[in-house]
Write an enzyme that holds these catalytic residues in place. Structure first.
Site, PDB file in Angstrom:
ATOM      1  N   SER A 136      40.710  50.856  34.172  1.00  0.00           N
ATOM      2  CA  SER A 136      41.760  49.985  33.647  1.00  0.00           C
ATOM      3  C   SER A 136      42.352  49.206  34.807  1.00  0.00           C
ATOM      4  O   SER A 136      42.213  49.599  35.973  1.00  0.00           O
ATOM      5  CB  SER A 136      42.856  50.828  32.973  1.00  0.00           C
ATOM      6  OG  SER A 136      44.019  50.080  32.737  1.00  0.00           O
ATOM      7  N   TYR A 149      48.656  58.288  33.035  1.00  0.00           N
ATOM      8  CA  TYR A 149      47.546  57.369  32.749  1.00  0.00           C
ATOM      9  C   TYR A 149      47.178  56.561  33.988  1.00  0.00           C
ATOM     10  O   TYR A 149      46.003  56.491  34.368  1.00  0.00           O
ATOM     11  CB  TYR A 149      47.928  56.442  31.602  1.00  0.00           C
ATOM     12  CG  TYR A 149      46.838  55.473  31.208  1.00  0.00           C
ATOM     13  CD1 TYR A 149      45.764  55.904  30.429  1.00  0.00           C
ATOM     14  CD2 TYR A 149      46.882  54.141  31.601  1.00  0.00           C
ATOM     15  CE1 TYR A 149      44.752  55.024  30.060  1.00  0.00           C
ATOM     16  CE2 TYR A 149      45.876  53.250  31.241  1.00  0.00           C
ATOM     17  CZ  TYR A 149      44.818  53.699  30.470  1.00  0.00           C
ATOM     18  OH  TYR A 149      43.817  52.825  30.119  1.00  0.00           O
ATOM     19  N   LYS A 153      43.677  56.729  36.153  1.00  0.00           N
ATOM     20  CA  LYS A 153      42.827  55.549  36.283  1.00  0.00           C
ATOM     21  C   LYS A 153      42.629  55.159  37.751  1.00  0.00           C
ATOM     22  O   LYS A 153      41.573  54.647  38.130  1.00  0.00           O
ATOM     23  CB  LYS A 153      43.403  54.384  35.482  1.00  0.00           C
ATOM     24  CG  LYS A 153      43.331  54.597  33.973  1.00  0.00           C
ATOM     25  CD  LYS A 153      41.903  54.843  33.491  1.00  0.00           C
ATOM     26  CE  LYS A 153      41.824  55.000  31.986  1.00  0.00           C
ATOM     27  NZ  LYS A 153      40.433  55.223  31.509  1.00  0.00           N
TER      28      LYS A 153
END
Length: 264
Positions: A136, A149, A153
Protein backbone atom coordinates in the site's frame (compact mmCIF):
# COMPACT_ATOMS: atom_id res chain seq x y z
CA UNK A 1 43.22 3.26 -6.83
CA UNK A 2 40.62 0.49 -6.80
CA UNK A 3 38.15 2.63 -4.87
CA UNK A 4 38.47 5.37 -7.51
CA UNK A 5 37.76 2.89 -10.29
CA UNK A 6 34.79 1.50 -8.36
CA UNK A 7 33.37 5.00 -7.88
CA UNK A 8 33.81 5.79 -11.59
CA UNK A 9 32.06 2.53 -12.47
CA UNK A 10 29.25 3.40 -10.04
CA UNK A 11 28.85 6.82 -11.69
CA UNK A 12 28.65 5.21 -15.14
CA UNK A 13 26.04 2.72 -13.91
CA UNK A 14 23.94 5.54 -12.42
CA UNK A 15 24.08 7.54 -15.65
CA UNK A 16 23.25 4.46 -17.73
CA UNK A 17 20.34 3.59 -15.42
CA UNK A 18 18.83 7.06 -15.77
CA UNK A 19 19.20 6.94 -19.56
CA UNK A 20 17.65 3.46 -19.63
CA UNK A 21 14.70 4.66 -17.54
CA UNK A 22 14.23 7.64 -19.85
CA UNK A 23 14.18 5.41 -22.92
CA UNK A 24 11.60 3.11 -21.30
CA UNK A 25 9.25 6.08 -20.89
CA UNK A 26 8.93 6.30 -24.67
CA UNK A 27 9.41 2.64 -25.67
CA UNK A 28 6.77 0.21 -24.32
CA UNK A 29 8.21 -2.62 -22.26
CA UNK A 30 7.98 -6.12 -23.65
CA UNK A 31 5.26 -8.12 -21.90
CA UNK A 32 5.95 -11.72 -20.94
CA UNK A 33 3.45 -14.54 -21.39
CA UNK A 34 1.92 -16.10 -18.28
CA UNK A 35 0.00 -18.80 -20.19
CA UNK A 36 0.42 -22.14 -18.43
CA UNK A 37 2.01 -20.57 -15.35
CA UNK A 38 0.65 -21.87 -12.03
CA UNK A 39 -0.54 -18.83 -10.09
CA UNK A 40 -1.41 -18.85 -6.39
CA UNK A 41 -3.40 -15.86 -5.15
CA UNK A 42 -4.26 -15.29 -1.50
CA UNK A 43 -7.37 -13.33 -0.61
CA UNK A 44 -8.88 -14.20 -3.99
CA UNK A 45 -12.50 -14.11 -2.91
CA UNK A 46 -12.88 -10.35 -2.94
CA UNK A 47 -11.60 -7.07 -4.38
CA UNK A 48 -8.10 -6.99 -5.85
CA UNK A 49 -7.53 -10.72 -5.40
CA UNK A 50 -10.69 -11.73 -7.21
CA UNK A 51 -10.10 -9.35 -10.13
CA UNK A 52 -6.45 -10.41 -10.37
CA UNK A 53 -7.52 -14.05 -10.60
CA UNK A 54 -9.89 -13.13 -13.43
CA UNK A 55 -7.11 -11.34 -15.36
CA UNK A 56 -4.72 -14.28 -15.01
CA UNK A 57 -7.48 -16.65 -16.12
CA UNK A 58 -7.99 -14.55 -19.27
CA UNK A 59 -4.28 -15.04 -19.99
CA UNK A 60 -4.64 -18.85 -19.69
CA UNK A 61 -2.76 -19.20 -16.42
CA UNK A 62 -3.61 -22.09 -14.08
CA UNK A 63 -5.05 -20.68 -10.86
CA UNK A 64 -4.71 -22.00 -7.33
CA UNK A 65 -7.26 -20.63 -4.86
CA UNK A 66 -6.01 -21.47 -2.10
CA UNK A 67 -5.06 -24.48 0.17
CA UNK A 68 -1.26 -24.42 0.51
CA UNK A 69 -1.05 -28.08 1.61
CA UNK A 70 -2.81 -29.36 -1.51
CA UNK A 71 -1.11 -27.05 -4.01
CA UNK A 72 1.96 -29.10 -4.89
CA UNK A 73 0.10 -32.42 -4.90
CA UNK A 74 -2.69 -31.34 -7.21
CA UNK A 75 -1.19 -28.82 -9.63
CA UNK A 76 2.60 -29.00 -9.37
CA UNK A 77 5.05 -26.25 -8.52
CA UNK A 78 3.58 -22.76 -8.23
CA UNK A 79 5.48 -20.30 -10.44
CA UNK A 80 3.66 -17.06 -9.59
CA UNK A 81 2.43 -16.15 -6.12
CA UNK A 82 0.38 -13.04 -5.37
CA UNK A 83 0.43 -12.33 -1.62
CA UNK A 84 -2.74 -10.29 -1.60
CA UNK A 85 -4.68 -11.20 1.57
CA UNK A 86 -5.08 -8.18 3.83
CA UNK A 87 -6.59 -7.03 7.11
CA UNK A 88 -7.31 -3.51 8.36
CA UNK A 89 -8.92 -2.15 11.54
CA UNK A 90 -9.23 1.67 11.39
CA UNK A 91 -8.99 2.98 14.93
CA UNK A 92 -6.81 4.99 17.25
CA UNK A 93 -4.13 2.88 18.93
CA UNK A 94 -5.80 2.70 22.33
CA UNK A 95 -9.12 1.61 20.79
CA UNK A 96 -7.43 -1.12 18.73
CA UNK A 97 -7.84 -4.55 20.32
CA UNK A 98 -4.73 -6.66 20.87
CA UNK A 99 -6.14 -9.46 18.73
CA UNK A 100 -6.76 -6.97 15.90
CA UNK A 101 -3.10 -5.93 15.98
CA UNK A 102 -2.02 -9.58 15.95
CA UNK A 103 -4.40 -10.41 13.09
CA UNK A 104 -3.16 -7.43 11.04
CA UNK A 105 0.44 -8.60 11.22
CA UNK A 106 -0.41 -12.28 10.73
CA UNK A 107 -2.28 -11.54 7.50
CA UNK A 108 -0.43 -8.51 6.10
CA UNK A 109 3.16 -9.66 6.56
CA UNK A 110 3.72 -12.96 8.41
CA UNK A 111 1.60 -14.77 5.83
CA UNK A 112 3.98 -13.48 3.14
CA UNK A 113 6.87 -15.16 4.92
CA UNK A 114 5.19 -18.54 5.34
CA UNK A 115 3.79 -18.72 1.81
CA UNK A 116 7.00 -17.52 0.17
CA UNK A 117 9.12 -19.96 2.21
CA UNK A 118 6.84 -22.81 1.15
CA UNK A 119 6.94 -21.97 -2.57
CA UNK A 120 10.41 -20.46 -3.05
CA UNK A 121 12.47 -23.70 -3.05
CA UNK A 122 10.92 -24.96 -6.30
CA UNK A 123 11.37 -21.51 -7.88
CA UNK A 124 15.05 -21.50 -6.87
CA UNK A 125 15.59 -24.99 -8.32
CA UNK A 126 14.24 -23.84 -11.67
CA UNK A 127 15.41 -20.22 -11.41
CA UNK A 128 11.95 -19.25 -12.55
CA UNK A 129 9.03 -17.55 -10.85
CA UNK A 130 7.43 -14.29 -9.78
CA UNK A 131 6.63 -13.20 -6.22
CA UNK A 132 4.11 -10.38 -5.90
CA UNK A 133 3.66 -8.45 -2.66
CA UNK A 134 0.45 -6.45 -2.36
CA UNK A 135 1.32 -3.58 -0.01
CA UNK A 136 0.00 0.00 0.00
CA UNK A 137 1.05 3.62 -0.21
CA UNK A 138 0.78 3.27 3.59
CA UNK A 139 3.99 1.25 3.33
CA UNK A 140 5.77 4.48 2.34
CA UNK A 141 3.91 7.12 4.33
CA UNK A 142 1.73 7.12 7.42
CA UNK A 143 -1.92 7.93 8.07
CA UNK A 144 -3.40 8.50 11.56
CA UNK A 145 -5.76 5.85 12.96
CA UNK A 146 -4.08 3.12 10.89
CA UNK A 147 -1.01 2.42 13.03
CA UNK A 148 -1.04 -1.42 12.82
CA UNK A 149 -1.96 -1.33 9.12
CA UNK A 150 0.75 1.21 8.20
CA UNK A 151 3.32 -0.68 10.28
CA UNK A 152 2.48 -3.98 8.60
CA UNK A 153 2.62 -2.42 5.13
CA UNK A 154 6.01 -0.84 5.85
CA UNK A 155 7.08 -4.37 6.76
CA UNK A 156 5.61 -5.72 3.50
CA UNK A 157 7.54 -3.16 1.43
CA UNK A 158 10.69 -4.05 3.38
CA UNK A 159 10.03 -7.75 2.77
CA UNK A 160 9.77 -7.12 -0.96
CA UNK A 161 12.95 -5.04 -1.13
CA UNK A 162 14.98 -7.42 1.03
CA UNK A 163 13.76 -10.49 -0.89
CA UNK A 164 14.59 -8.80 -4.20
CA UNK A 165 18.10 -8.03 -2.96
CA UNK A 166 18.62 -11.57 -1.65
CA UNK A 167 17.52 -13.22 -4.89
CA UNK A 168 19.96 -11.00 -6.79
CA UNK A 169 22.74 -11.93 -4.35
CA UNK A 170 21.94 -15.62 -4.92
CA UNK A 171 22.13 -15.11 -8.68
CA UNK A 172 18.49 -16.17 -9.13
CA UNK A 173 17.70 -13.51 -11.72
CA UNK A 174 14.96 -15.66 -13.23
CA UNK A 175 12.81 -15.11 -10.14
CA UNK A 176 11.12 -11.73 -10.47
CA UNK A 177 9.50 -9.63 -7.75
CA UNK A 178 6.85 -6.92 -7.80
CA UNK A 179 5.26 -4.80 -5.06
CA UNK A 180 1.86 -3.13 -5.52
CA UNK A 181 1.33 0.15 -3.63
CA UNK A 182 -2.04 1.76 -4.33
CA UNK A 183 -3.80 4.57 -2.47
CA UNK A 184 -7.32 3.93 -1.11
CA UNK A 185 -9.15 1.27 -3.12
CA UNK A 186 -12.93 1.03 -3.13
CA UNK A 187 -13.15 -2.55 -1.83
CA UNK A 188 -15.29 -1.89 1.24
CA UNK A 189 -12.59 -2.72 3.78
CA UNK A 190 -12.20 0.97 4.63
CA UNK A 191 -15.57 2.68 4.98
CA UNK A 192 -16.25 5.96 3.13
CA UNK A 193 -12.67 6.92 2.24
CA UNK A 194 -12.05 10.31 0.65
CA UNK A 195 -9.17 12.73 0.04
CA UNK A 196 -8.78 16.09 -1.66
CA UNK A 197 -5.75 15.05 -3.73
CA UNK A 198 -5.56 11.27 -4.05
CA UNK A 199 -8.33 9.53 -5.95
CA UNK A 200 -10.28 6.66 -4.40
CA UNK A 201 -9.45 3.89 -6.86
CA UNK A 202 -11.71 1.28 -8.36
CA UNK A 203 -10.49 -2.31 -8.24
CA UNK A 204 -10.28 -2.79 -12.01
CA UNK A 205 -7.89 0.16 -12.41
CA UNK A 206 -5.59 -1.17 -9.69
CA UNK A 207 -5.59 -4.68 -11.14
CA UNK A 208 -4.82 -3.40 -14.64
CA UNK A 209 -1.75 -1.65 -13.25
CA UNK A 210 -0.79 -4.75 -11.26
CA UNK A 211 -1.07 -7.11 -14.23
CA UNK A 212 0.85 -4.70 -16.46
CA UNK A 213 3.57 -4.47 -13.81
CA UNK A 214 3.81 -8.26 -13.50
CA UNK A 215 3.98 -8.79 -17.26
CA UNK A 216 6.77 -6.20 -17.59
CA UNK A 217 8.63 -7.34 -14.43
CA UNK A 218 8.20 -3.96 -12.76
CA UNK A 219 9.53 -4.01 -9.20
CA UNK A 220 7.49 -1.21 -7.57
CA UNK A 221 3.98 -0.51 -8.87
CA UNK A 222 2.43 2.71 -7.57
CA UNK A 223 -1.24 3.42 -8.37
CA UNK A 224 -1.65 6.14 -9.47
CA UNK A 225 1.91 6.29 -10.80
CA UNK A 226 2.45 9.93 -9.77
CA UNK A 227 2.39 8.87 -6.10
CA UNK A 228 6.03 7.85 -6.54
CA UNK A 229 6.93 11.43 -7.48
CA UNK A 230 4.97 12.80 -4.52
CA UNK A 231 6.72 10.47 -2.07
CA UNK A 232 10.13 11.36 -3.51
CA UNK A 233 9.48 15.09 -3.15
CA UNK A 234 8.31 14.62 0.43
CA UNK A 235 11.67 13.11 1.40
CA UNK A 236 13.33 16.45 0.69
CA UNK A 237 10.76 18.66 2.43
CA UNK A 238 10.92 19.91 6.03
CA UNK A 239 8.57 18.20 8.48
CA UNK A 240 6.36 21.30 8.72
CA UNK A 241 5.84 21.28 4.94
CA UNK A 242 5.01 17.57 4.92
CA UNK A 243 2.49 18.10 7.72
CA UNK A 244 0.91 20.91 5.68
CA UNK A 245 0.59 18.61 2.67
CA UNK A 246 -1.23 15.98 4.74
CA UNK A 247 -3.52 18.70 6.10
CA UNK A 248 -4.42 19.82 2.58
CA UNK A 249 -5.06 16.22 1.53
CA UNK A 250 -7.75 15.97 4.23
CA UNK A 251 -7.80 12.16 4.27
CA UNK A 252 -11.05 10.86 5.76
CA UNK A 253 -12.57 7.45 6.49
CA UNK A 254 -14.63 5.82 9.21
CA UNK A 255 -12.54 4.87 12.26
CA UNK A 256 -13.10 3.93 15.88
CA UNK A 257 -11.78 6.79 18.04
CA UNK A 258 -12.27 6.65 21.77
CA UNK A 259 -14.44 3.53 21.18
CA UNK A 260 -16.82 5.52 18.97
CA UNK A 261 -17.06 5.42 15.17
CA UNK A 262 -16.15 8.77 13.64
CA UNK A 263 -15.10 10.15 10.26
CA UNK A 264 -11.39 10.99 10.38
Amino acid sequence: MKIILDLLLLLLIIIYSYLESLVKVFIPRKRKSVAGEIVLITGAGHGIGRQTAYEFAKRKSRLVLWDINKVKKEVGDVTIVVNNAGAIYPADLLSTKDEEITKTFEVNILGHFWITKALLPSMIRRNHGHIVTVASVCGHGVIPYLIPYCSSKFAAVGFHRALTSELEALGKTGIKTSCLCPVFVNTGFTKNPSTRIWPVLETDKVVRSLIDGILTDKKMIFVPSYINISLTIERFLPERAVAAIYHVQDIQFEAVIGHKIKMK
